[in-house]
Structure formats: structure tokens, C-alpha cells
Design an enzyme around this catalytic site. Structure first.
Site, PDB file in Angstrom:
ATOM      1  N   HIS A 191       0.681  -1.161   0.444  1.00 41.33           N
ATOM      2  CA  HIS A 191       0.444   0.326   0.248  1.00 41.33           C
ATOM      3  C   HIS A 191       0.860   1.372  -0.431  1.00 41.33           C
ATOM      4  CE1 HIS A 191      -2.830  -3.190   1.428  1.00 41.33           C
ATOM      5  NE2 HIS A 191      -3.976  -2.320   0.457  1.00 41.33           N
ATOM      6  N   ASP A 263      -4.880  -6.383  -7.985  1.00 44.39           N
ATOM      7  CA  ASP A 263      -4.783  -6.099  -6.460  1.00 44.39           C
ATOM      8  C   ASP A 263      -5.129  -4.953  -6.787  1.00 44.39           C
ATOM      9  OD1 ASP A 263      -5.342  -5.696  -3.680  1.00 44.39           O
ATOM     10  OD2 ASP A 263      -2.869  -6.604  -3.554  1.00 44.39           O
TER      11      ASP A 263
END
Length: 515
Positions: A191, A263
Site C-alpha cells: 500500500h 490487487d
């Protein structure tokens, strides 16, 4: 609109193809008008997040609204159970996660838990679940996988990944094995940065790939990519963007012919270098069929931005038209398959206690010699929960811990939850005991003390705080709700293998002597 400014038929076709390969999220608990319009224009998938969910009944109404626009619409969610839950984000997960299931190591139990999840998702109208995590957590300090993995052993992860896939799909919901080619041996949260796997191709093939092969053999129809660099296969491009990994390895060497989804494309691991537009185009060019977006950038503007980027890339020759057509065809094929299962499979949505059964079986306890009398707790204890900052895959507001269920069992239980910032504000560890006495009605020393930690081995401040507390209270009970590291501090050391609500209930029962 003047005739000269109207989109050409080719432009319209490309816009429709782009809408097919995108899997956007949206804001709200009802269907926004822009989503309805885009479904009419070719949008084939949407993704639900915690912000879209109030309770299962509301989700069922929401999915019915969506399917009124397209009965084969792919409605996806990231419901791993355990620490990553969307359907139970506001109440806390009623089933333990993968690490707990791997610790029990009963594939029938894992299959039953996954089937239970599938029944609930199916009843709510969801057709694709971005789970299970097939990652082998070979790095115990991994900041983003941890308890989401079935464990650190390839054989354990392989057999439970297969069982999870079988269980979920038996309930009519498609499974998705993630994060290919394996996110377990990493030390960076994707992230925020780009993780790198330094292992050789031979090591990856022996350690990280077998669970994905097991998932394929179990019939998984979707694989999710990892935003990481694996130089053994491609020294330049992250896996999500790499034809060497998605085409040569996944499709060529491993023979996967299902849907490949990325993702969350807005994650910094890929956007920091390529931007969200560039990452989206490169993902489809590199072999991804569907692009997940909307965890952090939800809404019409982002969807249109990425649609335009894909269309322009085809027009510029950066993205071969044949590639986006291939991707869209796979999405459409999967939508028809999953839609038929959603309509054809009848499930029993009756409540099940399989989650609590699994959480109880996952408990592991070690008692220091001579401290056997510490349990069961006599009277209401004081509970100190040391809470880390969670990665973005885990909703930081999801209820977890031991204090709340202990309060139900032992009325009068007092508690405090502390973060690293709380300790810094209080003056640091030397003032920790004073801080506790200021925050509770009774000094902690007058009660049994329960110290709850979550991945203490990964957080230096947490380990230090726990050591400080145990120095003052060597009779304290320690409950580790993350990945255990082999050490067992405390008079009694209890490991739950996950920080779900149900794991907290199981731990509280054990501490109070109620089972």
C-alpha cells in the site's frame, strides 16, 4: 453535439471494452446513478467495501438493485474473514482467519468455514470473493500478510488454500487465490511502497507457487496479482504489470486459463512510479484481465479517468486492441459462469457456530511452571490492549480484542487500549503504569492483569510496553492475537492466531474458565 464531435463507433467500442475490464468501487449503501449508467454502457463488475455495508439484509437489497441492471454483473468483495472482513467490518468477524485455520490444520474444518462464508455471501448476492490468501508467510515480520496466511509452511498453506477454495465455491461464490506469485516473503507493505522478493526462481517455485497450483487443481477461477518485484522473473516490472509473470509463468508454465485480476491498482507500489493511469494500462498490457480500483479512489471521476486512459492507450498503440479484447472476453465469460451459479445454487443461510468452534480449536496456551493457579481468572480483571496501526487491508475500526467479551463474562472488568502515540504522549514507557492508573477507576495492580498484544514481534514499542508491564506484574496473562514468534512471556501465554471478534470470545471463555 455537433456531428464532428460525436464519438466514433470504434471509440464507443473501446470505451465499452475498457468498462468491461475495470472493477470499480463506489461510495454509499445504495446504487449511485453513475454506476447504473455505466452498467448500461458495459460495466461488468463492481467491488463492495465496508463503506457500502450496513448489514446482510441491506447488502442483499443493494446487490438486487445492481443485478436489476445486469443479471450477470460480477459483484466482488474482499471477505477473507479473520482480520480482513467487509461484511462484518462494523461488528467484528464471526469466523477466525487463515492463520487460525492453519494452526488447527484440519482441512475439513477449513472447508466448512469457507462454505459458511460462501453461504452468507451468496445469500447477500455476492458472486466473487477476493479470497483466500494463498501466500506462505515465510517472513514472520511481514507487515501486510501475517495472520492472513495459513502459515509459514508451504504444505500447510497449499492444502488449506485448496480446502478454502472448495468450500467457498461449493456455496456458489467464486474464489480468488491471491497474491500471485506470493506475497509472504516480503518486508514492505505494498500500500505504501514496492516490496521485493529476493528468492531465486527455484526457491519461489518450491515455496511460494505450490499453494496457487493447489488452488488451480481445486478449481479456482480467479487469481489476483501482487504488487511486488520478483527479479528472478522480471527485474523491472512489478508482477501486476509483468507479462513474464502473468503470461509466461502463470498462464504458460502453470497453465492457468481463468480470470486474472489486479490487487487495488491505486496502491503506491505501482502508482508511485507509473501513476494510476499508467499502472492500469500496463496491467492490462501485461496480462491482467480485470483491474480492481476504488478502495481509496472511488467514484465516477476515477472510473472515467481510467476508461479514457485505456481507450487512449489503444488508440496510441501502447495497448494492443487484441489484448483488451481478450481481457474483456475473459471477464464476460467469467460473468456468465458466476452469474449462472449465483442464480442456480440454493444455499442455507441459517446461522452457524462453526466460527466459534474453529476459534476455540485454534487456541494455544503455555503456562509458566508454578503459575497454574493464575487461571481461571478470579474476579474481574484489568485488561490492557496494545493496539498497532493496521495496514490498509484491515479496517482499523473493526472490533477486536479480549476486553469486551471478558466484560460480558466477568462484569466489572476494566480496560484500556493503548497505541504507540498514547505512550509517546504519556512520556514513554517509564510512565506507563502511571498512565494506566490515570485511565482506569482502580489501579491495575489490584486486579488480575491481562495484556493483549497483536503482532508484538513486529512492533518494538509493543514488545517494550509488554516487558514493562510484566516487570511490574509477573503474574500477568498475555494474549497474543497476531502471529506468534515462539516466545511465551507472561505467567500464562495464550495465542489466538488472529484478532477477530470470535477469537476474542474464545480467549475470554478460556480465561474465565467457561469452557
Amino acid at each position: 453535439m455537433e456531428p464532428s464531435s460525436r464519438p466514433s463507433s470504434r471509440h464507443q467500442q473501446l470505451t465499452r471494452l475498457a468498462g468491461t475490464v475495470l472493477q470499480p468501487g463506489f461510495v454509499g449503501t445504495t446504487v449511485p446513478d453513475w454506476v447504473r449508467r455505466r452498467i448500461a454502457d458495459g460495466l461488468t463488475s463492481v467491488v463492495l467495501f465496508g463503506r457500502n455495508i450496513v448489514d446482510p439484509e441491506q447488502v442483499a437489497r443493494l446487490t438486487a438493485e445492481l443485478r436489476a441492471e445486469n443479471r450477470d454483473l460480477i459483484i466482488a468483495i474482499d471477505e477473507e474473514a479473520g482480520d480482513v472482513t467487509r461484511l462484518e467490518a462494523w461488528t467484528g468477524a464471526s469466523r477466525p482467519g487463515n492463520l487460525a485455520l492453519g494452526a488447527v490444520d484440519d482441512v475439513d474444518l477449513t472447508e466448512s468455514v469457507a462454505r459458511d462464508i460462501g453461504r452468507e455471501l451468496h445469500a447477500a448476492g455476492i458472486s466473487l470473493n477476493y479470497a483466500p490468501s494463498a501466500d506462505v508467510n515465510s517472513n514472520p515480520l511481514n507487515p501486510v500478510i501475517g495472520a492472513r496466511s495459513f502459515g509459514a509452511r508451504t504444505d500447510v498453506v497449499s492444502r488449506h488454500t485448496a480446502a478454502w477454495v472448495r468450500g467457498l465455491q461449493s456455496a456458489g461464490v467464486a474464489a480468488c487465490a491471491k497474491h500471485f506469485p506470493g506475497h509472504g516473503d516480503t518486508s514492505v507493505d505494498s500500500h505504501h511502497g514496492l516490496p521485493q522478493v529476493s528468492a531465486s526462481a527455484e526457491e519461489i517455485a518450491a515455496t511460494a507457487l505450490p499453494p496457487f497450483v493447489a488452488a488451480m487443481e481445486a478449481g479456482v477461477r480467479v487469481v489476483m496479482t501482487a504488487h511486488l518485484l520478483a527479479p528472478a522473473y522480471d527485474p523491472e516490472l512489478p508482477a501486476t504489470l509483468s507479462p513474464r509473470i502473468l503470461v509466461d509463468l502463470l498462464r504458460g508454465e502453470l497453465g492457468f486459463d481463468g480470470l486474472v485480476v489486479t490487487d487495488g491498482i491505486e496502491m503506491s507500489a505501482v502508482t508511485a512510479r507509473y501513476g494510476i493511469d499508467g499502472a492500469t494500462v500496463r496491467a492490462v498490457t501485461g496480462g491482467a484481465d480485470a483491474v480492481c480500483v476504488g478502495g481509496e479512489h472511488a467514484g465516477e471521476a476515477t472510473f472515467d479517468q481510467l476508461t479514457d486512459a485505456l481507450v487512449q492507450a489503444v488508440l496510441d498503440g501502447a495497448l494492443p486492441e487484441a489484448r483488451i479484447c481478450e481481457a474483456a472476453a475473459r471477464v464476460a465469460e467469467f460473468a456468465a459462469w458466476s452469474g449462472s451459479r449465483t442464480r442456480a445454487v440454493t444455499t442455507d443461510s441459517a446461522a452457524s457456530d462453526i466460527g466459534l468452534v474453529a476459534a476455540r480449536r485454534a487456541l494455544r496456551v503455555q503456562t509458566e511452571q508454578g503459575r497454574e493457579s493464575v487461571l481461571p481468572l478470579v474476579g474481574a480483571p484489568h485488561v490492557v490492549e496494545l493496539s498497532p496501526t493496521m495496514n490498509l487491508a484491515v479496517d482499523g475500526q473493526t472490533p477486536w480484542g479480549v476486553a469486551a467479551p471478558l466484560s460480558d463474562l466477568l462484569p466489572g472488568t476494566t480496560s484500556v487500549r493503548l497505541t504507540e502515540a498514547d505512550l509517546a504522549e504519556s512520556g514513554g514507557l517509564p510512565d506507563l503504569v502511571d498512565l494506566l492508573e490515570r485511565k482506569v477507576l482502580d489501579p491495575a495492580a489490584e486486579r488480575s492483569l491481562v495484556v493483549v498484544v497483536r503482532d508484538a514481534a513486529r512492533h518494538g514499542w509493543m514488545s517494550a510496553a509488554m516487558t514493562r508491564l510484566l516487570g511490574s506484574r509477573p503474574d500477568a496473562v498475555v494474549v497474543e492475537m497476531g502471529v506468534p514468534n515462539g516466545a511465551a512471556p507472561g505467567a500464562v501465554h495464550l495465542v489466538t492466531h488472529g484478532a477477530t471478534r470470535v477469537s476474542g470470545v474464545a480467549a475470554a471463555e478460556f480465561l474465565a474458565g467457561r469452557r
